[in-house]
Design a protein around this motif. Sequence first.
Motif, short mmCIF file in Angstrom:
data_model
loop_
_atom_site.label_atom_id
_atom_site.label_comp_id
_atom_site.label_asym_id
_atom_site.label_seq_id
_atom_site.Cartn_x
_atom_site.Cartn_y
_atom_site.Cartn_z
N GLN A 65 -41.82 -77.92 -3.88
CA GLN A 65 -43.28 -78.01 -4.00
C GLN A 65 -43.68 -77.43 -5.35
N ASN A 66 -44.48 -78.19 -6.08
CA ASN A 66 -44.98 -77.71 -7.37
C ASN A 66 -46.31 -77.00 -7.18
N HIS A 67 -46.45 -75.83 -7.79
CA HIS A 67 -47.67 -75.03 -7.66
C HIS A 67 -48.50 -75.04 -8.94
N ARG A 68 -47.83 -75.05 -10.08
CA ARG A 68 -48.52 -75.11 -11.37
C ARG A 68 -47.68 -75.92 -12.35
N MET A 69 -48.38 -76.58 -13.25
CA MET A 69 -47.69 -77.33 -14.28
C MET A 69 -48.49 -77.25 -15.57
N ILE A 70 -47.83 -76.88 -16.65
CA ILE A 70 -48.48 -76.89 -17.96
C ILE A 70 -47.56 -77.61 -18.94
N VAL A 71 -48.14 -78.16 -19.99
CA VAL A 71 -47.36 -78.86 -20.99
C VAL A 71 -47.72 -78.33 -22.36
N ASP A 72 -46.70 -78.12 -23.17
CA ASP A 72 -46.88 -77.65 -24.54
C ASP A 72 -45.97 -78.51 -25.41
N GLY A 73 -46.55 -79.52 -26.05
CA GLY A 73 -45.75 -80.45 -26.86
C GLY A 73 -44.83 -81.25 -25.97
N ASP A 74 -43.52 -81.20 -26.27
CA ASP A 74 -42.55 -81.97 -25.48
C ASP A 74 -41.95 -81.14 -24.35
N LEU A 75 -42.50 -79.94 -24.11
CA LEU A 75 -41.98 -79.07 -23.05
C LEU A 75 -42.96 -79.01 -21.88
N VAL A 76 -42.44 -79.23 -20.67
CA VAL A 76 -43.24 -79.17 -19.45
C VAL A 76 -42.74 -78.00 -18.60
N VAL A 77 -43.64 -77.11 -18.22
CA VAL A 77 -43.31 -75.95 -17.39
C VAL A 77 -43.81 -76.20 -15.98
N MET A 78 -42.92 -76.04 -14.99
CA MET A 78 -43.30 -76.20 -13.60
C MET A 78 -43.02 -74.89 -12.86
N HIS A 79 -44.00 -74.43 -12.09
CA HIS A 79 -43.87 -73.26 -11.23
C HIS A 79 -43.65 -73.80 -9.83
N ASN A 80 -42.43 -73.70 -9.31
CA ASN A 80 -42.03 -74.41 -8.09
C ASN A 80 -41.51 -73.46 -7.03
N THR A 81 -41.56 -73.93 -5.77
CA THR A 81 -40.78 -73.32 -4.70
C THR A 81 -39.87 -74.39 -4.12
N TYR A 82 -38.72 -73.93 -3.58
CA TYR A 82 -37.76 -74.83 -2.95
C TYR A 82 -37.42 -74.28 -1.57
N ASP A 83 -37.32 -75.18 -0.59
CA ASP A 83 -36.96 -74.81 0.77
C ASP A 83 -35.60 -75.40 1.11
N ASN A 84 -34.90 -74.77 2.06
CA ASN A 84 -33.51 -75.15 2.37
C ASN A 84 -32.69 -75.16 1.07
N ALA A 85 -32.84 -74.07 0.35
CA ALA A 85 -32.32 -73.99 -1.01
C ALA A 85 -31.13 -73.04 -1.13
N GLU A 86 -30.31 -72.99 -0.08
CA GLU A 86 -29.15 -72.10 -0.11
C GLU A 86 -28.27 -72.37 -1.32
N ALA A 87 -28.26 -73.60 -1.81
CA ALA A 87 -27.48 -73.94 -3.00
C ALA A 87 -27.96 -73.17 -4.22
N PHE A 88 -29.21 -72.66 -4.18
CA PHE A 88 -29.77 -71.90 -5.29
C PHE A 88 -29.83 -70.41 -4.98
N GLY A 89 -29.23 -70.00 -3.85
CA GLY A 89 -29.10 -68.57 -3.59
C GLY A 89 -29.84 -68.02 -2.40
N ALA A 90 -30.77 -68.78 -1.82
CA ALA A 90 -31.53 -68.31 -0.66
C ALA A 90 -32.16 -69.51 0.04
N LYS A 91 -32.59 -69.30 1.28
CA LYS A 91 -33.21 -70.43 1.99
C LYS A 91 -34.46 -70.90 1.28
N LYS A 92 -35.28 -69.94 0.81
CA LYS A 92 -36.48 -70.29 0.04
C LYS A 92 -36.43 -69.56 -1.30
N VAL A 93 -36.70 -70.28 -2.36
CA VAL A 93 -36.67 -69.67 -3.70
C VAL A 93 -37.92 -70.08 -4.46
#
Length: 295
Positions: free
Chosen positions: A99-127
């Motif tokens: 789920q994306n919560h915030r997104m900003i763009v600066d030139g060719d760079l896009v920043v996304m503030h995200n959460t992930y569920d069932n994300a044990e592959a990234f270290g925890a169930k929710k990250v």
Amino acid sequence: MNKPNRIIIALMLAATAVNVSAKTTKQHHQTPKETKMEQNANKQVALNAVQAFFKDYDADGIKKYFAQDYIQHNPHVPTGIEPVLGFAPLLKQAGTTTQNHRMIVDGDLVVMHNTYDNAEAFGAKKVVTFDIFRIANGKVAEHWDAINPLVEKTASGRTQVDGPTQVTDLDKTAANKTLVKNFVDDVLFGKAPQKITDYISTTEYHQHNVGIKDGLSGLNEAIGALIAQNNMFKYNKVHKVLGEGNFVVTVSEGEWSGKRQAFYDLFRVENGKIVEHWDVVQEIPAQMAHSNGMF
């Protein structure tokens, strides 16, 4: 060479210089409307890439929105598009969603503030993560991120992702980036910490760091506790200052708890003061899956 020939050559050189100058003058500079259109296009590419990877788990979509020579900075994932293609089926099997919560763009760079569920592959169930994508030729060409487990309770009572999401004050982007950069230099680097009230609002400062309460008093309390434990964080270098309107993100490296860290800080600025802060702090491992580094 006789004198008339020298004059002719001089006139030809002068004419060439004028033509070159004229061509240089006619070079196209993007209008604000064109810049906005390009930024929106870059945002859409980032959204499409994330959907192909984390929602559709689709190899064709990944190939469409990720460059073949995709550069990876996540320390645990090898560089290139092949690891992305290989990872997608594992995410599908785990039911990993984002789920994306915030997104900003600066030139060719896009920043996304995200959460992930069932994300044990990234270290925890929710990250919770900050993901930065560099867009080139309509594809994601490079990716940086930092990841933390999502916690249920924070010191302020806020979550790690709630709060305002709308990008405003686009005309203040440059000024807000400068404000945050100076705050990092003076306060986080310790060059002039007494100037903290020049940067952070004394009447409103909403905190989303899991261990810090709201307001300047909450920040001072947390810093005092860290100093008493001889465990104060240290910022050594700022790698990126990215902003759009009222949101500014800094990507820094430093030390905390005796280990090298990547600091991702998101600030919301209002009326020339920082009024809100979110962050993700991730340890920089000694061994990485590539030679690109985290920054």
